[in-house]
Scaffold this motif. Structure first.
Motif, mmCIF file in Angstrom:
data_model
loop_
_atom_site.group_PDB
_atom_site.id
_atom_site.type_symbol
_atom_site.label_atom_id
_atom_site.label_comp_id
_atom_site.label_asym_id
_atom_site.label_seq_id
_atom_site.Cartn_x
_atom_site.Cartn_y
_atom_site.Cartn_z
ATOM 1 N N THR A 1 11.608 17.852 -20.012
ATOM 2 C CA THR A 1 11.811 19.300 -19.853
ATOM 3 C C THR A 1 11.381 19.788 -18.475
ATOM 4 O O THR A 1 11.237 20.994 -18.262
ATOM 5 C CB THR A 1 11.040 20.067 -20.940
ATOM 6 N N ASP A 2 11.188 18.895 -17.532
ATOM 7 C CA ASP A 2 10.772 19.259 -16.188
ATOM 8 C C ASP A 2 11.961 19.852 -15.447
ATOM 9 O O ASP A 2 12.784 19.145 -14.890
ATOM 10 C CB ASP A 2 10.233 18.020 -15.464
ATOM 11 N N GLN A 3 12.076 21.144 -15.452
ATOM 12 C CA GLN A 3 13.251 21.861 -14.959
ATOM 13 C C GLN A 3 12.863 22.740 -13.780
ATOM 14 O O GLN A 3 11.802 23.368 -13.788
ATOM 15 C CB GLN A 3 13.813 22.727 -16.094
ATOM 16 N N ASP A 4 13.707 22.792 -12.764
ATOM 17 C CA ASP A 4 13.491 23.742 -11.678
ATOM 18 C C ASP A 4 13.583 25.154 -12.257
ATOM 19 O O ASP A 4 14.662 25.585 -12.674
ATOM 20 C CB ASP A 4 14.549 23.537 -10.592
ATOM 21 N N PRO A 5 12.472 25.897 -12.303
ATOM 22 C CA PRO A 5 12.496 27.207 -12.958
ATOM 23 C C PRO A 5 13.178 28.287 -12.127
ATOM 24 O O PRO A 5 13.393 29.398 -12.613
ATOM 25 C CB PRO A 5 11.007 27.527 -13.148
ATOM 26 N N ASP A 6 13.539 27.941 -10.890
ATOM 27 C CA ASP A 6 14.084 28.941 -9.990
ATOM 28 C C ASP A 6 15.608 28.896 -9.910
ATOM 29 O O ASP A 6 16.203 29.460 -9.003
ATOM 30 C CB ASP A 6 13.484 28.738 -8.588
ATOM 31 N N THR A 7 16.219 28.202 -10.850
ATOM 32 C CA THR A 7 17.680 28.126 -10.917
ATOM 33 C C THR A 7 18.133 28.380 -12.346
ATOM 34 O O THR A 7 17.348 28.245 -13.286
ATOM 35 C CB THR A 7 18.201 26.750 -10.461
ATOM 36 N N PRO A 8 19.404 28.737 -12.548
ATOM 37 C CA PRO A 8 19.873 29.029 -13.903
ATOM 38 C C PRO A 8 19.810 27.807 -14.813
ATOM 39 O O PRO A 8 20.078 26.686 -14.381
ATOM 40 C CB PRO A 8 21.335 29.449 -13.681
ATOM 41 N N PHE A 9 19.438 28.022 -16.038
ATOM 42 C CA PHE A 9 19.577 27.025 -17.096
ATOM 43 C C PHE A 9 19.336 27.716 -18.423
ATOM 44 O O PHE A 9 18.751 28.803 -18.479
ATOM 45 C CB PHE A 9 18.624 25.835 -16.904
ATOM 46 N N ASP A 10 19.793 27.104 -19.478
ATOM 47 C CA ASP A 10 19.582 27.649 -20.817
ATOM 48 C C ASP A 10 18.279 27.062 -21.347
ATOM 49 O O ASP A 10 18.197 25.862 -21.596
ATOM 50 C CB ASP A 10 20.759 27.275 -21.726
ATOM 51 N N ARG B 1 34.511 30.595 -12.985
ATOM 52 C CA ARG B 1 34.504 29.134 -12.852
ATOM 53 C C ARG B 1 34.679 28.722 -11.386
ATOM 54 O O ARG B 1 34.600 27.537 -11.075
ATOM 55 C CB ARG B 1 35.631 28.538 -13.700
ATOM 56 N N GLU B 2 34.929 29.683 -10.507
ATOM 57 C CA GLU B 2 35.129 29.389 -9.086
ATOM 58 C C GLU B 2 33.770 29.411 -8.385
ATOM 59 O O GLU B 2 33.437 30.330 -7.631
ATOM 60 C CB GLU B 2 36.097 30.389 -8.456
ATOM 61 N N ILE B 3 32.948 28.410 -8.674
ATOM 62 C CA ILE B 3 31.598 28.344 -8.133
ATOM 63 C C ILE B 3 31.327 26.949 -7.586
ATOM 64 O O ILE B 3 32.012 25.983 -7.933
ATOM 65 C CB ILE B 3 30.540 28.696 -9.199
ATOM 66 N N VAL B 4 30.314 26.884 -6.720
ATOM 67 C CA VAL B 4 29.806 25.588 -6.275
ATOM 68 C C VAL B 4 28.301 25.580 -6.516
ATOM 69 O O VAL B 4 27.579 26.491 -6.092
ATOM 70 C CB VAL B 4 30.154 25.316 -4.793
ATOM 71 N N LEU B 5 27.831 24.593 -7.268
ATOM 72 C CA LEU B 5 26.414 24.481 -7.627
ATOM 73 C C LEU B 5 25.696 23.610 -6.598
ATOM 74 O O LEU B 5 26.201 22.539 -6.225
ATOM 75 C CB LEU B 5 26.273 23.869 -9.020
ATOM 76 N N ILE B 6 24.505 24.041 -6.180
ATOM 77 C CA ILE B 6 23.740 23.330 -5.153
ATOM 78 C C ILE B 6 22.279 23.723 -5.282
ATOM 79 O O ILE B 6 21.973 24.868 -5.647
ATOM 80 C CB ILE B 6 24.296 23.673 -3.744
ATOM 81 N N ASN B 7 21.353 22.799 -4.982
ATOM 82 C CA ASN B 7 19.951 23.167 -5.144
ATOM 83 C C ASN B 7 19.479 24.034 -3.968
ATOM 84 O O ASN B 7 20.086 24.071 -2.902
ATOM 85 C CB ASN B 7 19.066 21.941 -5.389
ATOM 86 N N TYR C 1 21.386 25.731 -8.268
ATOM 87 C CA TYR C 1 21.304 24.956 -9.501
ATOM 88 C C TYR C 1 20.435 23.730 -9.263
ATOM 89 O O TYR C 1 20.303 23.241 -8.133
ATOM 90 C CB TYR C 1 22.704 24.542 -9.976
ATOM 91 N N ASP C 2 19.859 23.221 -10.336
ATOM 92 C CA ASP C 2 18.956 22.077 -10.256
ATOM 93 C C ASP C 2 19.772 20.789 -10.151
ATOM 94 O O ASP C 2 20.214 20.230 -11.160
ATOM 95 C CB ASP C 2 18.056 22.051 -11.495
ATOM 96 N N LEU C 3 19.984 20.319 -8.931
ATOM 97 C CA LEU C 3 20.734 19.102 -8.662
ATOM 98 C C LEU C 3 20.000 18.261 -7.629
ATOM 99 O O LEU C 3 19.182 18.778 -6.864
ATOM 100 C CB LEU C 3 22.135 19.443 -8.127
ATOM 101 N N PRO C 4 20.300 16.958 -7.568
ATOM 102 C CA PRO C 4 19.670 16.120 -6.552
ATOM 103 C C PRO C 4 20.095 16.524 -5.141
ATOM 104 O O PRO C 4 21.125 17.176 -4.940
ATOM 105 C CB PRO C 4 20.168 14.714 -6.886
ATOM 106 N N ALA C 5 19.313 16.129 -4.160
ATOM 107 C CA ALA C 5 19.671 16.354 -2.765
ATOM 108 C C ALA C 5 20.973 15.631 -2.438
ATOM 109 O O ALA C 5 21.253 14.555 -2.961
ATOM 110 C CB ALA C 5 18.551 15.857 -1.846
#
Length: 773
Positions: free
Chosen positions: A18-27, A689-695, A732-736
């Motif tokens: 459950t280690d989630q980046d709290p500063d990005t969207p998630f459910d 849906r026209e989005i790009v997710l990035i940390n 969004y919480d993604l790898p570098a």
């Protein structure tokens, strides 16, 4: 947009699931639970067919009922009260739509106008009801009689050489229609039978055959009752196969340990609340699914598995003869010494860099693998849709084979398939190779001489469209133009086809790209009652775990002119081929039992007594030699595969460069190219849906701001420019080095030539792109 609850760093265990980046969207809610129930209730609220839908859903995925047209997950012999998930309900309600896209609708809507509609809205126009032919003068589809349509399509196909025609199948049609489709192509003289698996799991079909002698996974449901550990790679269970979560919950409850490697944190593999468990829904707590969850870098699975293998080898060195299954390796495998030497020679710094994971993380996962007597490897398209997807799969086989974790109860390797019958269609002959349908049986049963040369898969068929070699596309379901890579090029080339035939239940974007002669033919769906000369008919399909089920639709068809997929295929075949007393198309249309008898005669080792076993609870198992440790490989043994690279990417990117690795995703509100709505609830994303997710660190490095509009440009220079504009930057919480966006909107960025090297599966999970502000 959902956000996480407040939580301090000291409260968060290192590498916890459950280690989630709290500063990005998630459910921050568990998968399933009230969210799933709300999703189903909202789908019902939009539906105009709730009464009959409730009757069908009550028997969905149960013996004697309808088998879901959504995912291919297994149907247990002892089903739950409700043996369907949120997406299964959506798919069923979508098909039971009472709205109608009839002849009057098409007369009032030129294709130029329809192209302005969103994909979601196109399908919401309702079920197709009339056979239609495209009229270029009015730019509309006009009604045509079935007899005229069949006669014209047959005449067009007869005027071509057989290899100029391509027959595509989406993975939805039952085994009966699929078998006739495969027979039709070979009787015509070609094996151009691409299928939706060409774009997802063909990496499995081609390479798993090489490694362990089977083109499909080796597990059955019983194995999940006996395994001690499950390792997931690149699979999103919560969205793509939610009923699997019940199996995983039960496994965790009895002590099974689950480890996940995935660039994206997917809620279904983090925690789950069973919507059918009143206690868990009210006063109970969620079940944590993954004990460890590692956000591996895209393309980094080879490196991660290499690290796991190094840990296994180190443990064997520390306690010789107690870790690795030497007896099994000696008797049943080949290539172990070369593979072990290659892994030992790898440097941990290179492994960490390519995996995007620390050595400690990989060692944690290895401890779980080493502590398990029985382990299972599960994977999805995150493993297969890469240039070096073959090695991704080979490395997972290596890891399992090291400790004898294939061919014993509680062990195995399995892809989780998407479309409901995509695996079964291959089993009964839809495929471009002669091996997919035995030539000797075709000669014996039908007195035809099938072609010896291999046909065209999806990528090769597209190349044929681009250079003019392919003249006709017959599509048994699907939305192929939308699903393909290099979509802009393909959409421009498609109208040059002489003939396009679309067999479909609803309108989609492929239908708006007609060839010079183009037909749109309405077919029955899985839920519709199919009555032929001998009475109501059943169809059948195969799940991801190689079990076969019968399905009987009970809903009233959307109109009197709508015909079954089986009937349409047979009648086009009859209109195209010369008369042959052994090709009794009319008899087969009238009684599908006769087709199942033919399937049993063609594939006797898999379908013996097919009709007698059609409604066996839990389906009947068609068998798998690798499960019995019978290796149908060239050497007669399971094959270890020495790694030749640490990255599955065709072009490796670095975290400090401008080039990013694009991963395409499906949302929680979609199935394949069908968009049910605009809520990606399980990722905490809503709306466009026209989005790009990035940390956020990568946003800062590249000088990007949240909400900024950007373009993505493909970084592969092959003479063709590929670009998608007007995308909104979304943290969004993604790898570098990784960005993500939705499929099929970002398909234009993936070159047709950028694919897995052995199977030509498009590399949708690892395309190099540049962000242009």
């Amino acid at each position: 947009m959902a956000t996480s609850p407040d939580r301090s760093d000291t409260d968060r265990p290192a590498h916890d699931a459950t280690d989630q980046d709290p500063d990005t969207p998630f459910d921050h809610y568990a998968a399933g639970g009230w969210g799933s129930l709300r999703g189903v209730s909202e789908a019902f609220g939009e539906s105009s067919s709730s009464t009959r839908a409730l009757k069908i859903l009550s028997k969905l995925n149960k013996p004697g009922g309808v088998m879901c047209s959504s995912c291919a997950w297994a149907k247990p012999a002892k089903p739950q009260t409700f043996e369907f998930c949120e997406n299964g309900a959506k798919a069923t309600l979508w098909e039971l739509d009472t709205r109608r896209a009839d002849a009057a609708f098409f007369a009032a809507h030129p294709l130029a106008d329809l192209r302005e509609m969103h994909d979601h809205d196109l399908e919401k126009t309702g079920r197709l009801t009339d056979p239609l032919r495209y009229d270029p003068d009015s730019d509309t589809y006009q009604p045509v009689s079935w007899d005229d349509a069949y006669a014209d399509i047959g005449a067009e196909l007869r005027a071509m050489t057989p290899r100029e025609a391509v027959f595509y199948a989406s993975g939805h049609a039952g085994l009966e229609a699929s078998y006739l489709y495969a027979l039709f192509a070979r009787a015509m003289g070609h094996q151009n039978l691409p299928q939706s698996s060409n774009m997802c799991h063909e990496t499995t079909s081609v390479n798993l055959q090489t490694f362990i002698g089977t083109p499909v996974g080796t597990c059955t449901l019983e194995d999940f009752d006996q395994c001690d550990a499950i390792f997931f790679f690149g699979q999103n269970t919560g969205t793509n196969s939610p009923r699997f979560l019940h199996v995983l919950k039960d496994a965790v409850k009895r002590g099974c340990r689950i480890v996940t490697f995935n660039p994206v944190r997917e809620r279904g593999l983090i925690e789950f609340v069973d919507p059918q468990n009143p206690i868990q829904m009210t006063v109970g707590s969620a079940t944590q699914i993954s004990e460890k969850y590692y956000q591996v870098r895209p393309g980094g699975d080879i490196a991660a598995i290499a690290g796991l293998m190094k840990c296994v080898l180190d443990a064997e060195d520390a306690a010789p003869g107690t870790v690795i299954d030497h007896a099994f390796i000696a008797s049943d495998t080949t290539g172990f010494e070369e593979t072990a030497a290659a892994v030992r020679a790898m440097d941990w710094a290179d492994i960490e860099r390519n995996a995007g994971l620390s050595r400690d993380m990989i060692a944690e996962a290895a401890e779980i693998y080493l502590g398990a007597k029985n382990a299972i490897g599960i994977y999805g398209m995150g493993l297969t849709q890469h240039v070096n997807g073959w090695l991704n799969l080979g490395m997972l086989c290596n890891l399992l084979l090291m400790r004898g974790n294939i061919g014993r109860p509680g062990t195995g390797i399995s892809p989780v398939r998407g479309h409901s019958n995509v695996q079964g269609q291959r089993t009964v002959g839809i495929g471009e190779k002669s091996s997919h349908m035995p030539a000797d049986k075709l000669r014996e049963l039908f007195d035809i001489d099938p072609p010896a040369g291999e046909g065209l898969n999806a990528v090769h068929a597209c190349e044929g469209i681009l250079d003019g070699r392919v003249k006709a596309m017959v599509l048994l379901g699907g939305n192929l133009v939308r699903a393909l890579p290099d979509r802009d090029r393909m959409e421009r080339a498609w109208p040059r086809l002489r003939l396009t035939v679309n067999i479909a239940t609803k309108l989609n974007r492929t239908h708006l790209t007609p060839g010079q002669v183009s037909y749109l033919l309405p077919c029955l769906g899985r839920t519709d009652e199919d009555v032929q000369a001998s009475g109501p008919q059943a169809v059948s399909m195969e799940d991801s775990l190689s079990h076969i089920y019968g399905s009987i639709g009970t809903a009233s068809p959307p109109g009197p002119k709508v015909q079954s997929e089986t009937a349409i295929v047979a009648r086009i075949a009859k209109a195209t081929l010369d008369p042959n007393p052994k090709l009794t198309w009319d008899d087969w249309i009238g009684n599908y039992d006769l087709i199942r008898d033919l399937i049993a005669q063609t594939f006797p080792d898999k379908f013996a007594d097919f009709n007698d076993r059609l409604f066996e609870p839990g389906g009947f198992y068609r068998g798998n030699p690798a499960r019995e440790r019978v290796w149908k490989t060239e050497s007669g043994k399971a094959q270890f595969t020495p790694p030749t690279t640490l990255s599955a990417l065709g072009e490796e990117t670095t975290a400090d460069g401008k080039i990013m690795t694009l991963v395409t995703l499906r949302s929680n509100d979609q199935f394949n190219t069908t968009i049910y709505g605009f809520s990606d609830r399980l990722r905490g994303l809503e709306g466009s849906r026209e989005i790009v997710l990035i940390n956020r660190d990568e946003m800062a490095r590249l000088g990007l701001a949240e909400g900024q509009k950007v373009s993505l440009v493909c970084a592969i220079d092959d003479g063709h420019a590929r670009r998608v504009d007007d995308l909104t930057v979304t943290p969004y919480d993604l790898p570098a080095g990784c960005i993500a966006g939705y499929y099929p909107e970002l398909n234009p960025l993936v070159p047709l030539s950028y694919h897995e090297k052995n199977s030509q599966t498009p590399a949708y999970k690892g395309t190099p792109v540049e962000i242009v502000a």
